[in-house]
Design an enzyme around this catalytic site. Structure first.
Site, PDB file in Angstrom:
ATOM      1  N   CYS A   2       0.805  -1.221   0.000  1.00 50.80           N
ATOM      2  CA  CYS A   2       0.000   0.000   0.000  1.00 50.80           C
ATOM      3  C   CYS A   2       0.836   1.267   0.000  1.00 50.80           C
ATOM      4  O   CYS A   2       1.961   1.293   0.482  1.00 50.80           O
ATOM      5  CB  CYS A   2      -0.891   0.029   1.233  1.00 50.80           C
ATOM      6  SG  CYS A   2      -1.846  -1.459   1.448  1.00 50.80           S
ATOM      7  N   ARG A  27       5.294   0.095  -6.133  1.00 51.54           N
ATOM      8  CA  ARG A  27       5.175  -0.777  -4.963  1.00 51.54           C
ATOM      9  C   ARG A  27       4.153  -1.889  -5.174  1.00 51.54           C
ATOM     10  O   ARG A  27       4.085  -2.824  -4.388  1.00 51.54           O
ATOM     11  CB  ARG A  27       4.770   0.056  -3.737  1.00 51.54           C
ATOM     12  CG  ARG A  27       5.798   1.102  -3.346  1.00 51.54           C
ATOM     13  CD  ARG A  27       5.212   2.060  -2.336  1.00 51.54           C
ATOM     14  NE  ARG A  27       4.759   1.364  -1.146  1.00 51.54           N
ATOM     15  CZ  ARG A  27       5.529   1.042  -0.127  1.00 51.54           C
ATOM     16  NH1 ARG A  27       6.793   1.380  -0.153  1.00 51.54           N
ATOM     17  NH2 ARG A  27       5.052   0.423   0.908  1.00 51.54           N
ATOM     18  N   TRP A  75      -2.932  -2.749  -1.559  1.00 50.89           N
ATOM     19  CA  TRP A  75      -2.495  -4.119  -1.897  1.00 50.89           C
ATOM     20  C   TRP A  75      -3.242  -5.004  -0.907  1.00 50.89           C
ATOM     21  O   TRP A  75      -2.935  -5.017   0.288  1.00 50.89           O
ATOM     22  CB  TRP A  75      -0.980  -4.199  -1.734  1.00 50.89           C
ATOM     23  CG  TRP A  75      -0.361  -5.550  -1.914  1.00 50.89           C
ATOM     24  CD1 TRP A  75      -0.510  -6.641  -1.108  1.00 50.89           C
ATOM     25  CD2 TRP A  75       0.541  -5.955  -2.947  1.00 50.89           C
ATOM     26  NE1 TRP A  75       0.246  -7.686  -1.585  1.00 50.89           N
ATOM     27  CE2 TRP A  75       0.894  -7.301  -2.706  1.00 50.89           C
ATOM     28  CE3 TRP A  75       1.082  -5.314  -4.067  1.00 50.89           C
ATOM     29  CZ2 TRP A  75       1.770  -8.007  -3.524  1.00 50.89           C
ATOM     30  CZ3 TRP A  75       1.950  -6.027  -4.871  1.00 50.89           C
ATOM     31  CH2 TRP A  75       2.282  -7.353  -4.611  1.00 50.89           C
ATOM     32  N   ASN A  99      -2.010   2.389   6.075  1.00 53.83           N
ATOM     33  CA  ASN A  99      -1.120   1.277   5.706  1.00 53.83           C
ATOM     34  C   ASN A  99      -0.823   0.486   6.969  1.00 53.83           C
ATOM     35  O   ASN A  99      -0.693   1.081   8.042  1.00 53.83           O
ATOM     36  CB  ASN A  99       0.218   1.788   5.169  1.00 53.83           C
ATOM     37  CG  ASN A  99       0.098   2.335   3.765  1.00 53.83           C
ATOM     38  OD1 ASN A  99      -0.955   2.237   3.151  1.00 53.83           O
ATOM     39  ND2 ASN A  99       1.164   2.921   3.273  1.00 53.83           N
ATOM     40  N   GLY A 100      -0.645  -0.810   6.852  1.00 55.67           N
ATOM     41  CA  GLY A 100      -0.330  -1.634   8.027  1.00 55.67           C
ATOM     42  C   GLY A 100      -1.510  -2.523   8.367  1.00 55.67           C
ATOM     43  O   GLY A 100      -2.411  -2.718   7.545  1.00 55.67           O
ATOM     44  N   GLU A 480      19.666 -22.476  -3.897  1.00 52.67           N
ATOM     45  CA  GLU A 480      19.253 -21.087  -4.039  1.00 52.67           C
ATOM     46  C   GLU A 480      20.467 -20.144  -3.997  1.00 52.67           C
ATOM     47  O   GLU A 480      20.550 -19.189  -4.773  1.00 52.67           O
ATOM     48  CB  GLU A 480      18.227 -20.737  -2.938  1.00 52.67           C
ATOM     49  CG  GLU A 480      17.754 -19.301  -2.900  1.00 52.67           C
ATOM     50  CD  GLU A 480      17.106 -18.807  -4.191  1.00 52.67           C
ATOM     51  OE1 GLU A 480      16.848 -19.607  -5.099  1.00 52.67           O
ATOM     52  OE2 GLU A 480      16.902 -17.583  -4.309  1.00 52.67           O
ATOM     53  N   LYS A 484      21.493 -17.664  -7.026  1.00 50.86           N
ATOM     54  CA  LYS A 484      21.672 -16.216  -6.842  1.00 50.86           C
ATOM     55  C   LYS A 484      23.001 -15.784  -7.447  1.00 50.86           C
ATOM     56  O   LYS A 484      23.070 -14.807  -8.174  1.00 50.86           O
ATOM     57  CB  LYS A 484      21.681 -15.812  -5.353  1.00 50.86           C
ATOM     58  CG  LYS A 484      20.380 -15.801  -4.608  1.00 50.86           C
ATOM     59  CD  LYS A 484      19.422 -14.714  -4.995  1.00 50.86           C
ATOM     60  CE  LYS A 484      18.614 -15.041  -6.202  1.00 50.86           C
ATOM     61  NZ  LYS A 484      17.535 -15.942  -6.168  1.00 50.86           N
ATOM     62  N   GLU A 487      23.089 -15.971 -11.317  1.00 45.76           N
ATOM     63  CA  GLU A 487      22.246 -14.970 -11.979  1.00 45.76           C
ATOM     64  C   GLU A 487      22.929 -13.614 -12.091  1.00 45.76           C
ATOM     65  O   GLU A 487      22.823 -12.948 -13.106  1.00 45.76           O
ATOM     66  CB  GLU A 487      20.943 -14.763 -11.181  1.00 45.76           C
ATOM     67  CG  GLU A 487      19.944 -15.852 -11.333  1.00 45.76           C
ATOM     68  CD  GLU A 487      18.635 -15.483 -10.632  1.00 45.76           C
ATOM     69  OE1 GLU A 487      18.624 -15.400  -9.389  1.00 45.76           O
ATOM     70  OE2 GLU A 487      17.633 -15.260 -11.315  1.00 45.76           O
ATOM     71  N   HIS A 503      30.525 -38.617  -4.449  1.00 47.93           N
ATOM     72  CA  HIS A 503      30.103 -39.509  -5.538  1.00 47.93           C
ATOM     73  C   HIS A 503      30.427 -38.930  -6.914  1.00 47.93           C
ATOM     74  O   HIS A 503      29.815 -39.308  -7.905  1.00 47.93           O
ATOM     75  CB  HIS A 503      28.613 -39.819  -5.416  1.00 47.93           C
ATOM     76  CG  HIS A 503      28.279 -40.553  -4.149  1.00 47.93           C
ATOM     77  ND1 HIS A 503      28.616 -41.862  -3.945  1.00 47.93           N
ATOM     78  CD2 HIS A 503      27.700 -40.131  -3.002  1.00 47.93           C
ATOM     79  CE1 HIS A 503      28.237 -42.244  -2.733  1.00 47.93           C
ATOM     80  NE2 HIS A 503      27.680 -41.189  -2.132  1.00 47.93           N
ATOM     81  N   LYS A 599      12.305 -10.571 -15.234  1.00 47.65           N
ATOM     82  CA  LYS A 599      11.707 -10.752 -13.909  1.00 47.65           C
ATOM     83  C   LYS A 599      10.577 -11.779 -13.960  1.00 47.65           C
ATOM     84  O   LYS A 599      10.436 -12.602 -13.080  1.00 47.65           O
ATOM     85  CB  LYS A 599      11.208  -9.401 -13.380  1.00 47.65           C
ATOM     86  CG  LYS A 599      10.619  -9.463 -11.976  1.00 47.65           C
ATOM     87  CD  LYS A 599      11.692  -9.757 -10.933  1.00 47.65           C
ATOM     88  CE  LYS A 599      11.131 -10.030  -9.553  1.00 47.65           C
ATOM     89  NZ  LYS A 599      12.066 -10.777  -8.713  1.00 47.65           N
TER      90      LYS A 599
HETATM   91  C1  AGP Z   1      14.938 -15.952  -9.174  1.00 46.72           C
HETATM   92  O1  AGP Z   1      16.021 -15.228  -8.729  1.00 46.72           O
HETATM   93  C2  AGP Z   1      14.732 -15.978 -10.598  1.00 46.72           C
HETATM   94  N1  AGP Z   1      14.861 -14.754 -11.234  1.00 46.72           N
HETATM   95  C3  AGP Z   1      13.784 -17.017 -11.192  1.00 46.72           C
HETATM   96  O2  AGP Z   1      14.376 -18.253 -10.958  1.00 46.72           O
HETATM   97  C4  AGP Z   1      12.328 -17.066 -10.712  1.00 46.72           C
HETATM   98  O3  AGP Z   1      12.269 -17.497  -9.394  1.00 46.72           O
HETATM   99  C5  AGP Z   1      11.527 -17.999 -11.633  1.00 46.72           C
HETATM  100  O4  AGP Z   1      11.533 -17.490 -12.939  1.00 46.72           O
HETATM  101  C6  AGP Z   1      10.110 -18.218 -11.150  1.00 46.72           C
HETATM  102  O5  AGP Z   1       9.394 -17.033 -11.088  1.00 46.72           O
HETATM  103  P1  AGP Z   1       8.031 -16.931 -10.302  1.00 46.72           P
HETATM  104  O6  AGP Z   1       8.331 -17.182  -8.872  1.00 46.72           O
HETATM  105  O7  AGP Z   1       7.540 -15.543 -10.561  1.00 46.72           O
HETATM  106  O8  AGP Z   1       7.109 -17.970 -10.866  1.00 46.72           O
END
Ligand code: AGP
Length: 604
Positions: A2, A27, A75, A99-100, A480, A484, A487, A503, A599
């Site tokens: 929000c 936001r 939101w 907000n909140g 993960e 990160k 990427e 292994h 994204k």
């Molecule tokens: C995460 O850092 C990525 N950019 C990517 O793996 C992302 O998580 C994936 O494309 C899935 O997206 P979503 O969660 O919007 O479905």
């Protein structure tokens, strides 16, 4: 999440409010509204969806001369994104934006309803305006009534209230949610929940502190602290750069989002924890009737949180759980049985592969649930049930706070199912809930830790690759961490189960192979330690992350003391996120928009 704006002055109030809301669009929101008090009369407009819809509704409305106005982008958290639930909310002759979350809203609402007040929305916010008007009838003094109302609210809030009883003022209060007021030489006053809407209009800004409340007119700024003591505003020069204002002084959105995790996790938990059970008002318990298996399906980071969930579901809920990478699931002709609950996880709710997998599950007659950050997204519209993660909009392509809130939801969901299935005793559930309450303090970024990682990062810029290793639920965290780093640094990194290195991958071990070892004290410590020792004996360069000092490592990052492995999980998550960030910055990469990535991946 929000956003709030407010204006008091002689310019075009409508346009100032709409422009201000536009600056807060980044936001994320699902509805918006404004209320303007001019010549003793209110005008109010609300619209669901994008701001153009609100603009369209207000196109014949004009504001001339002095007026006061408030605006809001919402939101949804309590109640669907509808016009009735959009702010500002009306009493008899006052409007409020907020907000909140007002945690005691249900109690206040009951009392107000029993005294004959009718509520129009499902929101927690609406109680504020009715409570204010109830107090106003008693004291006949708008400020006293407002101050009393603020004292009666529990929870987090940034509030603006305007009333016909005091048509030249805007009342405000802040506790936990951001709020500021900006001024200029023309005696105008601008309120907002962040800098961007007031940039270009104001020269100076006062950031309210928690506990502040009061009122502002053209000639007076009256601020009181939580002890009812009047205090002077502290005006600072307003930065005039909008992008850096959106980043709140951080170098990149990703960095800001890492730092936001404590706050957004508090939002994720808010209203969902009681003493010994998890409350998900948004789902019906019958969703789990006849279910003997859970299938989790997602992509990328969301897949890693799904994998983490599989450990929690089997450990706490004692329910058989399987995992699917969405792009694989679609074409492998999977066998689906109706006793399976199909859960998809997605930050955006728009990822094409996950969406198609969800459609397949629905077409096969499976019950479906989506864990998502964006209300009204395609997946939310399609699934039978939704749990929103409440991370707020995530701008960095590399997901951070979305992952953190997904894990938080899954931890809660595992306990929710445990309660339904009687797989965990009440006292154990209560203990887990007390641990959940500790997450926000464990993900607060500590300056010393960040500084240490910044310095360390210079030793990890070259070499022939990284292995992030962990056991159990620390394996998906290792995956993960590696994702990160890949990427945003473009360095090769793999996540691997610690026990699996011998292994095959251990053949790669040499000083140019960097191993980032996750060593939780409270989960398989000795086993994980031996796996790291095997790598150390083969001269791999090791960076260990643990509560317990590890002398065989070349580098060691110590996390704070944690009383449970899940809290260690969250602490280590911060470390791997910061490490990737700092390596990427040193390499001169575009952290927020790494090459070749989008994204939201809405293509196959
Ligand atoms: C995460 O850092 C990525 N950019 C990517 O793996 C992302 O998580 C994936 O494309 C899935 O997206 P979503 O969660 O919007 O479905």
């Amino acid at each position: 999440m929000c956003g709030i704006v407010g204006y008091l002055g002689k310019k075009n109030t409508k346009q100032i409010l709409l422009d201000g809301l536009k600056e807060l669009e980044y936001r994320g929101y699902d509805s918006a509204g404004i209320a303007v008090l001019q010549n003793g009369e209110f005008s109010n407009f609300k619209a669901v969806g994008k701001l153009v819809n609100l603009e369209e509704k207000t196109k014949d409305f004009k504001t001339d001369g002095f007026s006061v106005g408030i605006g809001h982008t919402r939101w949804a958290t309590h109640g669907k994104p509808t016009e009735l639930n959009a702010h500002p909310h009306l009493g008899e002759s006052s409007y409020v934006v907020h907000n909140g979350i007002i945690e005691n809203y249900a109690t206040l609402k009951k009392e107000l309803q029993s005294s004959g007040i009718t509520f129009l929305s499902q929101t927690d916010t609406e109680v504020i305006v009715h409570q204010f008007e109830k107090n106003l009838k008693i004291s006949n003094n708008p400020f006293e009534a407002f101050a009393k109302t603020v004292k009666e609210l529990h929870g987090a809030y940034a509030i603006l209230l305007v009333t016909k009883a005091e048509p030249n003022a805007i009342f405000f209060a802040k506790q936990g949610s951001p709020m500021l007021v900006g001024i200029n030489a023309e005696d105008e006053k601008y309120f907002a929940s962040s800098d961007t809407p007031i940039i270009g209009h104001c020269t100076n800004v006062n950031y309210f502190e928690d506990g502040d409340y009061g009122y502002i007119t053209s000639s007076e700024i009256a601020i009181f602290d939580k002890d009812k003591k009047r205090k002077e505003p502290k005006f600072l020069t307003l930065l005039q750069n909008k992008l850096s204002a959106q980043k709140n002084g951080f170098r990149f959105f990703m960095e800001k989002e890492i730092y936001e995790q404590s706050d957004v996790i508090s939002d994720t938990l808010m209203g969902r924890l009681s003493e010994n059970e998890i409350i998900f008002d948004e789902i019906d318990k019958t969703l789990f009737d006849g279910i003997s298996e859970i299938k989790l399906c997602a992509c990328g980071t969301s897949y890693h949180s799904a994998m983490s969930a599989s450990y929690l579901f089997e450990r706490y809920s004692r329910i058989k759980t399987s995992l699917e990478i969405a792009s694989e699931f679609r074409y492998r002709e999977p066998v689906m049985s109706s006793d399976t609950l199909f859960i998809v996880i997605s930050q955006s709710g728009e990822t094409a592969d996950t969406l198609e997998a969800l459609k397949m599950a629905k077409a096969s007659g499976l019950k479906t649930l989506v864990i998502c950050n964006v209300d009204n997204s395609s997946m939310v519209r399609l699934a039978d049930a939704t749990i929103l993660t409440r991370a707020g909009i995530e701008k960095g392509v590399a997901s951070t706070k979305a992952f953190a809130t997904q894990i938080t939801v899954f931890w809660m969901l595992s306990l929710y199912i445990a309660k339904l299935k009687n797989s965990l005793e009440d006292n154990k559930i209560a203990k887990q809930i007390s641990l959940l309450r500790e997450i926000p303090s464990h993900v607060k970024v500590n300056d010393d830790l960040h500084e240490r990682i910044k310095r360390l990062s210079k030793r990890y810029l070259h070499g022939h690759g990284f292995f992030f290793i962990g056991r159990d639920i620390f394996y998906p965290l290792a995956l993960e961490g590696a994702l990160k780093l890949k990427e945003i640094s473009y360095l090769h990194a793999e996540g691997y189960p610690s026990g699996e290195m011998k292994h095959g991958p251990i053949a790669l071990a040499d000083p140019e192979l960097f191993t980032i070892a996750l060593l939780p004290k409270h989960l398989h410590y000795e086993k994980s330690k031996s796996n790291v020792e095997e790598l150390s004996a083969r001269d791999s360069t090791i960076c260990a992350i643990s509560q317990i000092e590890f002398e065989k490592a070349d580098d060691f990052v110590q996390i704070s003391e944690c009383r449970d492995y899940m809290l260690e999980f969250f602490e280590m998550m911060i470390v791997v996120q910061l490490l990737s960030l700092e390596i990427s910055i040193r390499l001169g990469n575009d952290v927020d928009m790494p090459r070749n990535l989008a994204k939201s991946v809405t293509v196959e």
